[in-house]
Design a protein around this motif. Sequence first.
Motif, PDB file in Angstrom:
ATOM      1  N   GLY A  85      -2.292   6.435  -7.626  1.00  0.00           N
ATOM      2  CA  GLY A  85      -1.271   4.855  -7.379  1.00  0.00           C
ATOM      3  C   GLY A  85      -0.387   4.382  -8.566  1.00  0.00           C
ATOM      4  N   HIS A  86       1.279   4.465  -8.201  1.00  0.00           N
ATOM      5  CA  HIS A  86       2.180   4.258  -8.245  1.00  0.00           C
ATOM      6  C   HIS A  86       2.079   3.606  -9.948  1.00  0.00           C
ATOM      7  CE1 HIS A  86       4.539   7.563  -6.120  1.00  0.00           C
ATOM      8  NE2 HIS A  86       3.689   8.082  -6.502  1.00  0.00           N
ATOM      9  N   GLY A  97       5.069   0.761  -4.019  1.00  0.00           N
ATOM     10  CA  GLY A  97       4.402   1.183  -3.439  1.00  0.00           C
ATOM     11  C   GLY A  97       2.818   1.749  -4.627  1.00  0.00           C
ATOM     12  N   TRP A  98       1.632   1.554  -4.007  1.00  0.00           N
ATOM     13  CA  TRP A  98       1.094   2.024  -4.238  1.00  0.00           C
ATOM     14  C   TRP A  98       0.703   3.617  -4.158  1.00  0.00           C
ATOM     15  CZ3 TRP A  98      -2.459  -0.037  -8.050  1.00  0.00           C
ATOM     16  CH2 TRP A  98      -3.814   0.524  -8.143  1.00  0.00           C
ATOM     17  N   ASN A  99       0.962   3.815  -3.056  1.00  0.00           N
ATOM     18  CA  ASN A  99       1.589   5.146  -2.714  1.00  0.00           C
ATOM     19  C   ASN A  99      -0.339   6.367  -2.803  1.00  0.00           C
ATOM     20  OD1 ASN A  99       3.750   4.510  -1.800  1.00  0.00           O
ATOM     21  ND2 ASN A  99       4.628   4.804  -3.643  1.00  0.00           N
ATOM     22  N   GLY A 100      -0.611   6.044  -2.987  1.00  0.00           N
ATOM     23  CA  GLY A 100      -2.320   6.618  -2.465  1.00  0.00           C
ATOM     24  C   GLY A 100      -1.761   6.923  -4.225  1.00  0.00           C
ATOM     25  N   SER A 123       9.271   1.587  -7.852  1.00  0.00           N
ATOM     26  CA  SER A 123       9.188   0.913  -6.338  1.00  0.00           C
ATOM     27  C   SER A 123       8.341  -0.190  -5.687  1.00  0.00           C
ATOM     28  CB  SER A 123       8.841   2.197  -5.161  1.00  0.00           C
ATOM     29  OG  SER A 123       7.574   3.044  -5.707  1.00  0.00           O
ATOM     30  N   PRO A 179       1.184  -1.121   0.089  1.00  0.00           N
ATOM     31  CA  PRO A 179      -0.108   0.574  -0.193  1.00  0.00           C
ATOM     32  C   PRO A 179       0.830   1.189   0.408  1.00  0.00           C
ATOM     33  CG  PRO A 179      -0.835  -1.648   1.664  1.00  0.00           C
ATOM     34  CD  PRO A 179       0.601  -2.161   1.167  1.00  0.00           C
ATOM     35  N   HIS A 180       1.675   1.174   0.501  1.00  0.00           N
ATOM     36  CA  HIS A 180       3.009   1.759   0.846  1.00  0.00           C
ATOM     37  C   HIS A 180       3.820   2.354   1.126  1.00  0.00           C
ATOM     38  CE1 HIS A 180      -0.752   5.086   1.415  1.00  0.00           C
ATOM     39  NE2 HIS A 180      -0.864   4.263   2.206  1.00  0.00           N
ATOM     40  N   SER A 181       5.241   3.248   0.435  1.00  0.00           N
ATOM     41  CA  SER A 181       6.275   2.260   0.302  1.00  0.00           C
ATOM     42  C   SER A 181       7.314   2.977  -1.339  1.00  0.00           C
ATOM     43  CB  SER A 181       6.764   0.176   0.268  1.00  0.00           C
ATOM     44  OG  SER A 181       7.896   0.400  -0.248  1.00  0.00           O
ATOM     45  N   THR A 182       8.104   3.038  -0.747  1.00  0.00           N
ATOM     46  CA  THR A 182       8.917   3.652  -2.581  1.00  0.00           C
ATOM     47  C   THR A 182      10.347   2.549  -2.100  1.00  0.00           C
ATOM     48  OG1 THR A 182      10.511   5.005  -0.214  1.00  0.00           O
ATOM     49  CG2 THR A 182       8.625   5.786  -1.184  1.00  0.00           C
TER      50      THR A 182
END
Length: 268
Positions: A99-100, A93-96, A91, A52-55
Amino acid sequence: MAQDAPPARGARLGRVVSAHGNGFGTANGNVNSYPDGSAVSGVVLLLPSGAPHSTRRPSLLSHVYLRPLARALARAGASEGLVAHTVRYRSRGWNGPPGHLAEDATWAVEEVVRRYGDVPVCLAGYDMGARAALHAAGHPAVNSVLALAPWVPESSPGAPLEPVRQLAGRQVLIVHGTNDARTDPELSFRLAERAKKVNRSTCRFEVHSDGHALSQHRAEVIALATDFVLGAVFSRGYSRPVTDAFAAPPPLGLRMPLAAGFGRSLRG
């Protein structure tokens, strides 16, 4: 079309998986063929899982998980000109929103168009990659989506629902284990219900007693995925269970059980 690609710096396509030579090769970057002259008629993009969240850089294990499916698809579709690439995200992560991973998937479709021209593309994703595949399905080159154990977020008051209108006109297959403790199969069923209302070409299979990795019935899942991808990309007939799942009204076609031994007589 490549000039419209989202800023996905660092995303790239993995090496071609094919049945040519030792199974891996480099396709010509400017024409719709391999260096040996054989035509590329369709492309499947494998989208690994994420977070869900990660770089952080994508996990190597996430790519390894999809390797057997990529090889099976390339082998089964070699005579028809199918090639497979695994998408390497910038990366994990989806990161909000937006969505990446979905942006990277869209970039990858644009790259396929640049390399191979006007060929049909199937997006095949697992876990968070399945969510990316569903989100990126609106690209005009995409004709089908395979979503394995898709990560679907819990809905909350005031938050937008997962989009489904981009699935219209695509062939969509969702596969989920009933004992999945990581991604809730009930959430993928609700998503499939909504998708079916805007796209009749949506079906969903349940793998009873299997978990998130779909490992207990891996052979059947790969056979189902192969049947679907080749049928969708090359507009040929599906096996009877897939045909029946598309035709059945909800909820039957969205809770279709994957039979043990599926694929032993795949198109019989």
